[in-house]
Structure formats: structure tokens, C-alpha cells
Design an enzyme around this catalytic site. Structure first.
Site, PDB file in Angstrom:
ATOM      1  N   SER A 138       0.830  -1.205   0.000  1.00 52.60           N
ATOM      2  CA  SER A 138       0.000   0.000   0.000  1.00 52.60           C
ATOM      3  C   SER A 138       0.864   1.254   0.000  1.00 52.60           C
ATOM      4  O   SER A 138       1.969   1.268   0.566  1.00 52.60           O
ATOM      5  CB  SER A 138      -0.896   0.014   1.242  1.00 52.60           C
ATOM      6  OG  SER A 138      -1.524   1.276   1.419  1.00 52.60           O
ATOM      7  N   TYR A 163      -2.702  -0.333   9.767  1.00 49.70           N
ATOM      8  CA  TYR A 163      -2.847  -0.856   8.405  1.00 49.70           C
ATOM      9  C   TYR A 163      -1.533  -0.721   7.651  1.00 49.70           C
ATOM     10  O   TYR A 163      -1.041  -1.675   7.043  1.00 49.70           O
ATOM     11  CB  TYR A 163      -3.969  -0.124   7.670  1.00 49.70           C
ATOM     12  CG  TYR A 163      -4.041  -0.471   6.192  1.00 49.70           C
ATOM     13  CD1 TYR A 163      -4.437  -1.738   5.788  1.00 49.70           C
ATOM     14  CD2 TYR A 163      -3.702   0.464   5.213  1.00 49.70           C
ATOM     15  CE1 TYR A 163      -4.492  -2.065   4.440  1.00 49.70           C
ATOM     16  CE2 TYR A 163      -3.752   0.143   3.871  1.00 49.70           C
ATOM     17  CZ  TYR A 163      -4.155  -1.124   3.491  1.00 49.70           C
ATOM     18  OH  TYR A 163      -4.199  -1.463   2.163  1.00 49.70           O
TER      19      TYR A 163
END
Length: 347
Positions: A138, A163
Site C-alpha cells: 500500500s 494498516y
């Protein structure tokens, strides 16, 4: 060629599975169909691939355009059994607990899905080797980095949320398995993916739904944000091209005295996958309004914890490697999303 797609009922997994079918791959898709967001959307994606969702049972294959198996990445033994049964040529790991903001509420789910689950995939690849493991990282791993555009050669030791930390952990885990067990791995740092069938927790869906329903919606940092919005078709085209191009060991460009984090002496590499063209958030909102022919009711808010003001991907290494650069405009991509949204939400 057999390819495993984890998260096949998810946003990117659905699009990738459909593209790989067209390319002649035999696709086996898995997903746990959890309730992080409405499972009916996940089932609709599966039905779009001719999967009879009435017959889905845990760990029982269902045939459609793909072979679908409801399975959780944390189910270590059954993940390994799946690899043993199908002997995959390639694996693409897209299954993950998504969402930066949700990680502030439920951090444990990120360890379970993104770290333990990914470890199980790596262990299965170790037991039943694949030619190439491609996995989703990501853009959030860049964290506090303010060097724009973001380059994979930058160090990423300052994530802002669990995350991002879990995705950074995936990259490090993959490297160790590439080094120890010669598993070719490629990590892809996706930049703000959007498009038809997108998740309902994403800004595009939230904004569109609010405008359609004539409700207020929140825009953070008082709208002073920009994102390298990347259309999902450009994302999956990049993944498709990467699958048959695993990294090789002993990369002559790797200097252990001045190591580049994106490459290694092991068969390991990282790429940004972005549009290479940041868009101001308010321009994005205006494009949604234009596609709907209706103004939105915006409530401006301060920036949320875990968010960054801007993202911008340097994609030249990816372009050089696969001869493809994402190019879909936000006007084209948003119109495609809005058309599908209205079709899926007919009153």
C-alpha cells in the site's frame, strides 16, 4: 497456468480474476466473505463471475468462470491443503483487512488477516513452490515521508497507522522468504484504487451515495488533500503483466553497502502502482458531481489520525519493467463507477 487469487470476492480481486480468465488462466479464488462491509456486494461480484452463491459452503469449491473456495487466510492447514491440491503456478495475494481508519478501532484484525494470513500464504508457497508470488502492499507505507513523488527507493520506517504497519511487515516478511527459500516475490504499493464495484467504505462510494441521497458528507483537512487516484483497470492490467515476470536472484543493481529497499540479492522487488498524476480532492468531488449532475452537501473537517495530506507515485520503474503506465483520467473512471453504482442501487 493455474493462478490463486486471494480476496477474489473483493474489489481488486474481482477485477483481476475476470481479466485473468480472459487471458486464459485457470483461476482459483478464495475469500472469507467477512462482514467488514456488506457481504451482499461481495456475493454480487462472485455472481458476476458465474458463481452460484446459494451453494457456497466453507472450504467447498464452487465452479463458475473461476473455481471459488470460501476460505480464511488464517486457516493455516486448509491454506496449505489448497496449495497441495491445485499446485499453483502463480499466487496473487490481495486478501487483507483494508482501511486506514478502521485500523484505529480494531487493530487486532490487521494482525490476524494481514500478518498471520500472509505468513500462511508464504508458508504454503514454501511447501508447494510457485513461480511467482505477487502481493498487495500500500502507498500508506510511506507514512511521514514528505519526499514527493514517493519512490520505492525511499525508506519507509514511519507508518502512521496499523494498516500501514501491517503492509510494511508484509514486505519484510516476503523478503525473508525470498532470501531463505528462493521464493520470487513482488510487492505492489497500490495508490488509492477506485472504480466500478468499489468498496462502500471508500471515499468515492461515500461521496456518491451521499450526493444521490441528498445527504451531507465529510471532507477532511478542509478539502486540502490530493491523491494519486488509480483506476482499477489500470491496476489489474499492471498485475496481469507482472505475474509472468518474477524477479531474479543476484540483481546486479543491488549494493549491500548502499541498499535500495525496492530490490535485493534475493528474488524480491517492490513497485508503486499509481496514476503518476495527483488530483486535488475537491477536483475529485467536482468530477463526481459532474457525473451525477448534482451538487453535494459538504461538511469540512480537520484531517483524521492516520491520514496524509497527499500521495504521488513515481511509477517509472514499473513502466520500465512491464511497458505499461496507468493513464485513465478521473473523469473516465468516475463515470464508470457512477454508472455501475446506479445500476447496482436501482430503487
Amino acid at each position: 497456468m493455474k493462478v490463486l487469487v486471494t480476496g477474489a470476492a473483493g474489489f481488486i480481486g474481482h477485477h483481476l480474476s475476470k481479466l485473468l480468465i480472459k487471458e486464459g488462466y485457470q483461476v482459483v479464488g478464495i475469500d472469507n466473505i467477512n462482514n467488514y462491509y456488506d457481504p451482499n456486494l461481495k456475493l454480487a461480484r462472485l455472481e458476476d463471475m458465474k458463481i452460484n452463491t446459494d451453494h457456497i459452503q466453507y472450504n467447498v469449491p464452487v465452479e463458475g468462470d473461476i473455481t471459488f473456495v470460501k476460505l480464511d487466510l488464517t486457516d493455516k492447514e486448509e491454506i496449505k491443503n489448497l496449495f497441495k491440491k491445485y499446485r499453483f503456478d502463480f499466487a496473487v495475494n490481495l486478501a487483507a483487512q483494508a482501511g486506514v481508519r478502521y485500523s484505529l478501532i480494531n487493530p487486532h484484525s490487521y494482525v490476524d488477516s494481514n500478518i498471520t494470513g500472509f505468513l500462511n500464504i508464504l508458508e504454503a508457497c514454501r511447501a508447494y513452490p510457485v513461480k511467482h508470488l505477487v502481493y498487495a502492499s500500500s502507498s500508506s507505507v510511506y507514512g511521514l515521508n514528505e519526499n514527493i513523488p514517493f519512490k520505492t527507493s525511499h525508506h519507509t520506517a514511519h507508518p502512521l497507522a496499523m494498516y500501514a504497519a501491517s503492509k510494511k511487515a508484509n514486505e519484510m516478511m516476503a523478503h525473508s522468504y525470498s532470501q531463505l527459500y528462493d521464493i520470487p516475490t513482488t510487492g505492489l504499493r497500490f495508490f488509492t484504487v477506485y472504480g466500478p464495484w468499489g468498496r462502500p467504505d471508500m471515499a468515492l462510494h461515500i461521496f456518491t451515495k451521499a450526493i444521490v441521497e441528498d445527504k451531507e458528507f465529510e471532507v477532511f483537512n478542509f478539502g486540502k488533500m490530493s491523491r494519486d487516484f488509480t483506476y482499477v483497470d489500470d491496476i489489474v492490467e499492471s498485475v496481469k503483466r507482472l505475474i509472468p515476470l518474477p524477479p531474479k536472484p543476484n540483481n546486479p543493481d543491488f549494493d549491500p553497502k548502499n541498499p535500495n529497499p525496492a530490490i535485493s540479492s534475493a528474488p524480491y522487488q517492490l513497485f508503486n502502482v499509481g496514476n503518476n498524476s495527483p488530483v486535488a480532492l475537491m477536483d475529485y468531488v467536482q468530477a463526481i458531481e459532474a457525473a451525477l449532475g448534482k451538487k453535494g452537501k459538504i461538511v469540512y473537517k480537520e484531517i483524521q489520525p492516520g491520514d496524509v495530506p497527499s500521495t504521488y507515485a513515481d511509477v517509472q520503474p514499473l513502466y520500465d519493467y512491464i511497458d505499461f503506465k496507468p493513464s485513465t483520467t478521473i473523469q473516465e473512471g468516475i463515470k464508470a463507477f457512477v454508472d455501475r453504482y446506479l445500476e447496482l442501487n436501482k430503487s
